[in-house]
Design a protein around this motif. Structure first.
Motif, PDB file in Angstrom:
ATOM      1  N   GLN A   1     -14.989  48.078  -2.229  1.00  0.00           N
ATOM      2  CA  GLN A   1     -16.021  48.770  -3.002  1.00  0.00           C
ATOM      3  C   GLN A   1     -17.131  49.161  -2.042  1.00  0.00           C
ATOM      4  OE1 GLN A   1     -15.901  49.377  -6.321  1.00  0.00           O
ATOM      5  NE2 GLN A   1     -13.895  48.406  -6.442  1.00  0.00           N
ATOM      6  N   PRO A   2     -17.693  50.367  -2.171  1.00  0.00           N
ATOM      7  CA  PRO A   2     -18.808  50.737  -1.293  1.00  0.00           C
ATOM      8  C   PRO A   2     -19.953  49.737  -1.404  1.00  0.00           C
ATOM      9  CG  PRO A   2     -18.023  52.649  -2.502  1.00  0.00           C
ATOM     10  CD  PRO A   2     -17.331  51.444  -3.090  1.00  0.00           C
ATOM     11  N   LEU A   3     -20.563  49.441  -0.286  1.00  0.00           N
ATOM     12  CA  LEU A   3     -21.693  48.515  -0.234  1.00  0.00           C
ATOM     13  C   LEU A   3     -22.965  49.323  -0.481  1.00  0.00           C
ATOM     14  CD1 LEU A   3     -22.421  45.550   0.324  1.00  0.00           C
ATOM     15  CD2 LEU A   3     -22.675  46.177   2.729  1.00  0.00           C
ATOM     16  N   LYS A   4     -23.588  49.091  -1.628  1.00  0.00           N
ATOM     17  CA  LYS A   4     -24.761  49.860  -2.034  1.00  0.00           C
ATOM     18  C   LYS A   4     -25.998  49.384  -1.275  1.00  0.00           C
ATOM     19  CE  LYS A   4     -22.863  50.614  -6.617  1.00  0.00           C
ATOM     20  NZ  LYS A   4     -22.933  50.214  -8.018  1.00  0.00           N
ATOM     21  N   PRO A   5     -27.029  50.244  -1.222  1.00  0.00           N
ATOM     22  CA  PRO A   5     -28.275  49.829  -0.575  1.00  0.00           C
ATOM     23  C   PRO A   5     -28.806  48.530  -1.184  1.00  0.00           C
ATOM     24  CG  PRO A   5     -28.348  52.174  -1.049  1.00  0.00           C
ATOM     25  CD  PRO A   5     -27.115  51.625  -1.717  1.00  0.00           C
ATOM     26  N   GLY A   6     -29.204  47.597  -0.332  1.00  0.00           N
ATOM     27  CA  GLY A   6     -29.740  46.312  -0.785  1.00  0.00           C
ATOM     28  C   GLY A   6     -28.678  45.257  -1.038  1.00  0.00           C
ATOM     29  N   GLU A   7     -27.385  45.635  -1.042  1.00  0.00           N
ATOM     30  CA  GLU A   7     -26.320  44.652  -1.265  1.00  0.00           C
ATOM     31  C   GLU A   7     -25.871  44.050   0.055  1.00  0.00           C
ATOM     32  OE1 GLU A   7     -24.037  46.183  -5.272  1.00  0.00           O
ATOM     33  OE2 GLU A   7     -23.183  46.718  -3.355  1.00  0.00           O
ATOM     34  N   LYS A   8     -25.078  42.975  -0.058  1.00  0.00           N
ATOM     35  CA  LYS A   8     -24.507  42.374   1.142  1.00  0.00           C
ATOM     36  C   LYS A   8     -23.029  42.113   0.912  1.00  0.00           C
ATOM     37  CE  LYS A   8     -26.202  37.796  -0.156  1.00  0.00           C
ATOM     38  NZ  LYS A   8     -27.036  36.672   0.251  1.00  0.00           N
ATOM     39  N   ALA A   9     -22.279  42.129   2.007  1.00  0.00           N
ATOM     40  CA  ALA A   9     -20.837  41.869   1.948  1.00  0.00           C
ATOM     41  C   ALA A   9     -20.546  40.717   2.889  1.00  0.00           C
ATOM     42  CB  ALA A   9     -20.052  43.100   2.371  1.00  0.00           C
ATOM     43  N   ARG A  10     -19.639  39.858   2.483  1.00  0.00           N
ATOM     44  CA  ARG A  10     -19.260  38.722   3.312  1.00  0.00           C
ATOM     45  C   ARG A  10     -17.772  38.846   3.609  1.00  0.00           C
ATOM     46  NH1 ARG A  10     -21.440  34.101   0.711  1.00  0.00           N
ATOM     47  NH2 ARG A  10     -23.229  34.454   2.021  1.00  0.00           N
ATOM     48  N   ARG A  11     -17.410  38.654   4.869  1.00  0.00           N
ATOM     49  CA  ARG A  11     -16.014  38.683   5.244  1.00  0.00           C
ATOM     50  C   ARG A  11     -15.739  37.534   6.187  1.00  0.00           C
ATOM     51  NH1 ARG A  11     -14.664  39.524  10.222  1.00  0.00           N
ATOM     52  NH2 ARG A  11     -15.874  40.809  11.602  1.00  0.00           N
ATOM     53  N   LYS A  12     -14.507  37.065   6.168  1.00  0.00           N
ATOM     54  CA  LYS A  12     -14.103  35.958   7.027  1.00  0.00           C
ATOM     55  C   LYS A  12     -12.877  36.397   7.800  1.00  0.00           C
ATOM     56  CE  LYS A  12     -12.931  31.088   6.983  1.00  0.00           C
ATOM     57  NZ  LYS A  12     -12.836  29.868   6.224  1.00  0.00           N
TER      58      LYS A  12
END
Length: 192
Positions: A176-187
Motif C-alpha cells: 500500500q502506498p505510504l501516505k504523508p505522516g505514515e510509517k512502514a516497518r519491514r524486517k
C-alpha cells in the motif's frame, strides 16, 4: 614565368581565405546569457531561485522536510567462519508531502560481492612481477564472498514484500502506498 604563375596562384588562394574569414557571420550575443558553463543551473543565473523547500542561501524553507528511518539490528558475529548473521527491522517515516509506492535502500557492502561491477571502475596497476604465492592468491583463488545475502524482506505483519536488488541499490515495493505522516516497518534476514 613559373615563379610569377605560382605567386599569382598563391595570392588568389590567400585572398579567398581572407575573404572567407571576413564573411564569417557571428551569432548575435543573447542578452543575459553570459554563463556558458555546461554545469550551470538550468534556467537560472548563477544561483538557484529560492523556493518553498530552500531559501536563496540554501537554508531550509518553510516546506522543507527530511525523511526518517529507525534501525533495530540483531547481529551475531561468527569469528570461526568469519561471518556475520542477523536480522534488522527498519521503520521508515514518510515526512514528505507525497505518498511513496516504494522505498530505496543503499547496500554499499555489495561493492565487495563477487559479481560486483565496482572493480571495473577502479583503476589498478599490474605488478611487473609476482611471486608464485601472490599470483595464485590474485588469480586462482575463489573471490572474496562479500556483499549482503538477503534471505527475505517482510512487513511488520510478517507478509513477504517484493524487492529488487541492483548492485548497491535495493528497491522495496510497498503493498500500500505510504501516505504523508505514515510509517512502514519491514524486517529482513541478512548474512554477510
Amino acid at each position: 614565368m613559373r615563379k610569377n604563375l605560382l605567386f599569382s596562384a598563391m595570392t588568389i588562394v590567400f585572398s579567398i581565405v581572407l575573404f572567407a574569414q571576413e564573411n564569417k557571420t557571428e551569432e548575435p550575443r543573447k542578452p543575459g546569457h553570459y554563463n556558458e558553463n555546461k554545469f550551470r543551473q538550468l534556467n537560472e543565473e548563477i544561483m538557484a531561485s529560492p523556493n518553498m523547500y530552500r531559501s536563496a542561501s540554501g537554508a531550509p524553507g518553510p516546506e522543507y522536510y527530511q525523511q526518517k528511518a529507525d534501525y533495530k539490528m540483531n547481529l551475531e558475529l561468527d569469528d570461526k567462519n568469519a561471518k556475520l548473521y542477523g536480522s534488522e527491522t527498519i521503520t521508515y517515516h514518510n515526512n514528505a508531502p507525497d505518498k511513496l509506492e516504494y522505498l530505496w535502500l543503499q547496500l554499499d557492502q555489495n561493492m565487495r560481492a563477487p559479481q560486483s561491477l565496482t572493480p571495473l571502475q577502479e583503476s589498478q596497476r599490474i605488478s611487473p612481477a609476482y611471486t608464485p604465492d601472490r599470483f595464485a592468491k590474485q588469480y586462482m583463488e575463489e573471490p572474496f564472498q562479500g556483499g549482503f545475502h538477503i534471505d527475505y524482506v517482510k512487513d511488520a505483519k510478517g507478509n513477504a514484500m517484493s524487492y529488487t536488488i541492483n548492485q548497491t541499490m535495493m528497491r522495496i515495493n510497498l503493498a500500500q502506498p505510504l501516505k504523508p505522516g505514515e510509517k512502514a516497518r519491514r524486517k529482513n534476514n541478512i548474512f554477510n
